[in-house]
Design a protein around this motif. Structure first.
Motif, mmCIF file in Angstrom:
data_model
loop_
_atom_site.group_PDB
_atom_site.id
_atom_site.type_symbol
_atom_site.label_atom_id
_atom_site.label_comp_id
_atom_site.label_asym_id
_atom_site.label_seq_id
_atom_site.Cartn_x
_atom_site.Cartn_y
_atom_site.Cartn_z
ATOM 1 N N LEU A 53 0.822 -1.208 0.000
ATOM 2 C CA LEU A 53 0.000 0.000 0.000
ATOM 3 C C LEU A 53 0.860 1.263 0.000
ATOM 4 O O LEU A 53 0.509 2.266 -0.616
ATOM 5 N N LEU A 54 1.982 1.210 0.746
ATOM 6 C CA LEU A 54 2.782 2.418 0.962
ATOM 7 C C LEU A 54 4.000 2.436 0.044
ATOM 8 O O LEU A 54 4.753 1.467 -0.037
ATOM 9 N N ILE A 55 4.173 3.560 -0.628
ATOM 10 C CA ILE A 55 5.191 3.705 -1.671
ATOM 11 C C ILE A 55 6.078 4.891 -1.324
ATOM 12 O O ILE A 55 5.564 5.952 -0.958
ATOM 13 N N PRO A 56 7.411 4.748 -1.433
ATOM 14 C CA PRO A 56 8.270 5.909 -1.166
ATOM 15 C C PRO A 56 7.873 7.067 -2.093
ATOM 16 O O PRO A 56 7.658 6.855 -3.281
ATOM 17 N N PRO A 107 -2.048 5.536 -5.162
ATOM 18 C CA PRO A 107 -3.191 5.991 -5.953
ATOM 19 C C PRO A 107 -3.402 5.019 -7.116
ATOM 20 O O PRO A 107 -4.454 4.963 -7.737
ATOM 21 N N THR A 108 -2.382 4.224 -7.409
ATOM 22 C CA THR A 108 -2.278 3.208 -8.442
ATOM 23 C C THR A 108 -0.882 2.630 -8.226
ATOM 24 O O THR A 108 -0.062 3.256 -7.545
ATOM 25 N N SER A 109 -0.579 1.452 -8.777
ATOM 26 C CA SER A 109 0.649 0.780 -8.333
ATOM 27 C C SER A 109 1.733 0.603 -9.388
ATOM 28 O O SER A 109 2.640 -0.201 -9.206
ATOM 29 N N GLU A 110 1.656 1.362 -10.488
ATOM 30 C CA GLU A 110 2.706 1.212 -11.507
ATOM 31 C C GLU A 110 4.104 1.292 -10.894
ATOM 32 O O GLU A 110 4.983 0.498 -11.211
ATOM 33 N N VAL A 163 -6.135 5.056 -2.929
ATOM 34 C CA VAL A 163 -6.586 6.326 -2.335
ATOM 35 C C VAL A 163 -6.243 7.481 -3.275
ATOM 36 O O VAL A 163 -5.099 7.595 -3.723
ATOM 37 N N ARG A 164 -7.243 8.282 -3.615
ATOM 38 C CA ARG A 164 -7.037 9.494 -4.418
ATOM 39 C C ARG A 164 -7.864 10.600 -3.786
ATOM 40 O O ARG A 164 -9.075 10.440 -3.621
ATOM 41 N N TRP A 165 -7.197 11.717 -3.457
ATOM 42 C CA TRP A 165 -7.855 12.778 -2.692
ATOM 43 C C TRP A 165 -8.784 13.591 -3.566
ATOM 44 O O TRP A 165 -8.526 14.745 -3.869
ATOM 45 N N GLU A 186 -6.028 -4.042 -10.507
ATOM 46 C CA GLU A 186 -5.102 -3.394 -11.439
ATOM 47 C C GLU A 186 -4.157 -4.447 -11.979
ATOM 48 O O GLU A 186 -3.502 -5.168 -11.240
ATOM 49 N N GLY A 187 -4.132 -4.558 -13.310
ATOM 50 C CA GLY A 187 -3.239 -5.504 -13.971
ATOM 51 C C GLY A 187 -1.994 -4.783 -14.446
ATOM 52 O O GLY A 187 -2.059 -3.615 -14.838
ATOM 53 N N HIS A 188 -0.860 -5.479 -14.392
ATOM 54 C CA HIS A 188 0.414 -4.903 -14.824
ATOM 55 C C HIS A 188 1.178 -5.997 -15.543
ATOM 56 O O HIS A 188 1.385 -7.077 -14.973
ATOM 57 N N THR A 189 1.569 -5.713 -16.770
ATOM 58 C CA THR A 189 2.236 -6.756 -17.549
ATOM 59 C C THR A 189 3.485 -6.217 -18.244
ATOM 60 O O THR A 189 3.612 -5.009 -18.467
#
Lengths: 470, 470
Positions: free
Chosen positions: A69-72, A109-112, A140-142, A159-162
């Motif tokens: 969930l948490l991204i630098p 907000p998305t995980s790319e 989460v998007r404000w 969310e798919g990532h390929t």
């Protein structure tokens, strides 16, 4: 202006929507402004949607996984367009375990970014490709103008990532997801007609080279973006250093896609099928396809109702018994109608004495007296009709509210009550800017026959579908 | 000291655990310290666990819903013990949408507070009870000594929250979940023996009046708390004002429970069943129950392998084909062993010419040559044995490492290599304090015959199970 418990759609569509979502006990506001609680009736619809999507995602070869969930905060800046698109919407964690953190953390907000930082580690050789990953998660998007199920500060999605070895393969996969997962689920499970096409540069996902979309028309003629599938080119591959050695041993950057649909689809079902009496659910997404209502407590009524529930259940239908006879029959009946249960079977002592029950078809609001022994057959027949009939009704509505036009002015007028289809040649980039001043936008670009564009198509030769969007 | 690819369990259990989790591609570290990525093999196990749990939760009458991730910081303080227990572990959002927030928001470490704020709104009358809600969600706790799948700063779990009209009903429900959902899943699906009992006041959930627990013994003799079910009394009902009007119209506070299990269960499966060659999965939790390996590319081999995959699949088994013949057979074989796939079928041209294949039973590391036509039957027979045999082995290990003792000193010695069972009368509160100085703890209290305590039991008459915990 109200029929039954809620305001009519024509009188005040936004209020009608709120009243259906609240009255059908689908969702509620969380204590933090803009956050949402998905109540069991709404979540039951989501579980059925998830199952439909998840099966198709797995058939497309992707595997589920889960990323943090948490991204630098610094990760977001690695792809220039991506950070520009998302930084106004970020929620930021600055403290953990009672201490100020050295680097603030962004709530995804998305995980790319986080996923691609791991792809860089996992992908070494062409043998590791394609890498096809999906995750079910909250993001989460404000949002500044939150609205339950449509635009909330937290929502659920997949969310798919390929990662692929070539641009052509990545493109084909993005389109496979659009068609075989998203379009298929929306049409077959949600009975919602959707247009498919791609976005203009202005409307593209932040960091994508092309965004493919499914666009639906809601009951008020406005457009809802219901799912998107992006070609990311090598943008993230270069930002995160995702390379593979090809069969000749040379290092190359991968080509990527990402794609998502969210709990917004629940809102699409409300606004796409609802009527003045509430929700109308296609059976594939109905937590209960049939409810058997006991009109009053009575030994014969209970025996018949329980036998019917068992019988319909054994035929594979999702059935509930409503035996809350302490609450008036009328009130319960209106509540199930508001919740959109496709079929109600009402059993009372008087009808039962004559061997009858009442069967109500929700989407038509049609009551019929049915001989007890024929109820199973009748219910099955109704359930088979509901999905196709809801689809046809929604499609006819959309067709009736779509105009083919030739000028910007005509497009603006038509898009005020539905969709306008206009050649891009007649609109141009300037026309798109002028639409924006009217709060209108190009929902998607298509070939004039409605099919998807091919790489060789010039934008000027395409048709723009213009609408006012949620 | 290494057999195959990993260190042996006896040589270094913590390192063995790390190497299995990494080598079997179950999980990886996220970019933020202490966060975790669950890779497809680990997530596949989780999906099967989720399905087993979710079915049982629904059978127990609870409905799924979803509540917000972000909670006003002030909510946490409303229940005194709860805030004391959780405040050292909180992650805090201070900024949203580019602005400093008026009130900091806590990322949920558990959802009692936010869910009960909504229960207060939804519950009016005795007709609204019992209210039985479950959610599948991520939670964040700022752990100081993170460890993949066992104790990470974010993990996935389900958390149930219920409200009842009486203390007895709440207690019965907490125990129903412990027995029919948690114990049943752990024993029947995960093939892990677990002790059930309740926690001492010292080990109780922050805010509970009683915590019931499932405790497993891992391969190193240490205890793992695998799932807990709490009676909350009226603590949160009073903090959040959750009242209902009873049949006489008088307002009363509800009685509540909460209960959860997490992705830690994946770690339990690793440490409960793994051997020196890696993971050993019970078939119920194996993303692939059978893998069919082509030893080399060959037309006959491929035809036979694909036919076998189709045949086993049609019998309802989860089967994968491994045709990655560019990678050496030995390497692939070791990798599937490390991933714990219960049965491997190896097909090569030489054996096939004689109508044979090799069937390998993972948990016994037993190879057998089987006539091609008998493979389906043989595989089914093996798959039926695996779960019960893994269970029996884990249970025998636990029994062999459990000592009945009479003094604190004996308990400390026994708990250094397993569990000690000691009468509470011989231990007392002072004994519990002294255990803590040795990093030991009372894992649960039971009646001397191992059954659950009843309300009338005095603590002094119970038996304490003492161990060193994860």
């Amino acid at each position: 202006m109200t029929k039954g418990a809620i305001v009519s759609r024509d009188a005040d569509f936004p209020r009608w929507y709120q009243e259906v979502v609240a009255g059908a006990e689908m969702a509620d506001n969380g204590p933090v402004r803009g956050t949402m609680v998905i109540r069991p009736w709404g979540y039951g619809i989501w579980e059925l949607l998830q199952a439909e999507l998840d099966r198709r995602i797995k058939e497309a070869g992707a595997e589920n996984a889960y990323f943090p969930l948490l991204i630098p905060e610094s990760f977001l800046s690695l792809e220039a367009e991506h950070v520009e698109g998302f930084s106004p919407e970020l929620a930021v964690v600055t403290h953990g375990g009672g201490k100020k953190l050295e680097e603030p953390l962004v709530v995804r907000p998305t995980s790319e970014t986080v996923i691609n930082s791991l792809f860089a580690k996992w992908i070494q050789s062409y043998r590791d490709l394609p890498l096809l990953i999906n995750q079910w998660a909250n993001v989460v998007r404000w949002e500044l103008r939150p609205r339950l199920l449509l635009r909330s500060r937290e929502f659920l999605w997949q969310e798919g990532h390929t990662a692929h070895a070539s641009e052509a393969e990545a493109r084909a996969y993005a389109l496979q997801i659009l068609r075989d997962v998203y379009h298929s689920t929306m049409v077959e499970a949600a009975s919602l007609p959707v247009l498919t096409g791609h976005k203009t540069a202005r409307e593209r996902f932040a960091g994508a080279t092309r965004t493919w979309t499914c666009e639906g028309m809601m009951g008020d003629g406005k457009a809802l973006q219901m799912g998107t599938s992006h070609e990311l080119g090598q943008n993230f591959a270069k930002a995160f250093g995702i390379t593979y050695s090809n069969a000749e041993g040379t290092a190359e950057h991968v080509w990527q896609t990402s794609w998502g649909v969210s709990t917004r689809l629940i809102g699409a079902v409300v606004m796409g099928h609802g009527d003045d009496y509430g929700l109308r659910l296609p059976p594939a997404l109905a937590p209960a396809e049939v409810v058997v209502l006991m009109i009053k407590e009575d030994e014969g009524v209970r025996t018949a109702a329980e036998a019917l529930v068992a019988d319909l259940g054994s035929q594979g239908h999702r059935v509930r018994l409503d035996d809350r006879v302490e609450t008036s029959f009328g009130r319960r009946s209106v509540a199930w109608e508001l919740k959109g249960v496709p079929v109600r079977v009402e059993i009372g002592p008087r009808d039962l004495a004559e061997g009858h029950v009442t069967v109500v078809t929700r989407h038509l609001r049609e009551k019929r007296t049915v001989v007890l022994s024929a109820v199973g057959h009748e219910v099955t027949a109704i359930l088979e009709r509901v999905g196709p009939e809801l689809y046809a009704e929604a499609e006819a509505m959309r067709e009736g509210r779509t105009a083919d036009v030739g000028t910007l002015e005509e497009a603006i007028e038509a898009a005020n009550s539905g969709f306008a289809r206009i050649p891009m040649r007649a609109l141009g980039a300037e026309g798109e800017d002028r639409l924006a001043t009217q709060a209108l936008s190009i929902r998607c670009l298509q070939r004039p026959d409605g099919s998807l564009a091919e790489p060789e198509d010039a934008e000027a030769d395409l048709t723009a579908v213009v609408g006012r969007s949620y």
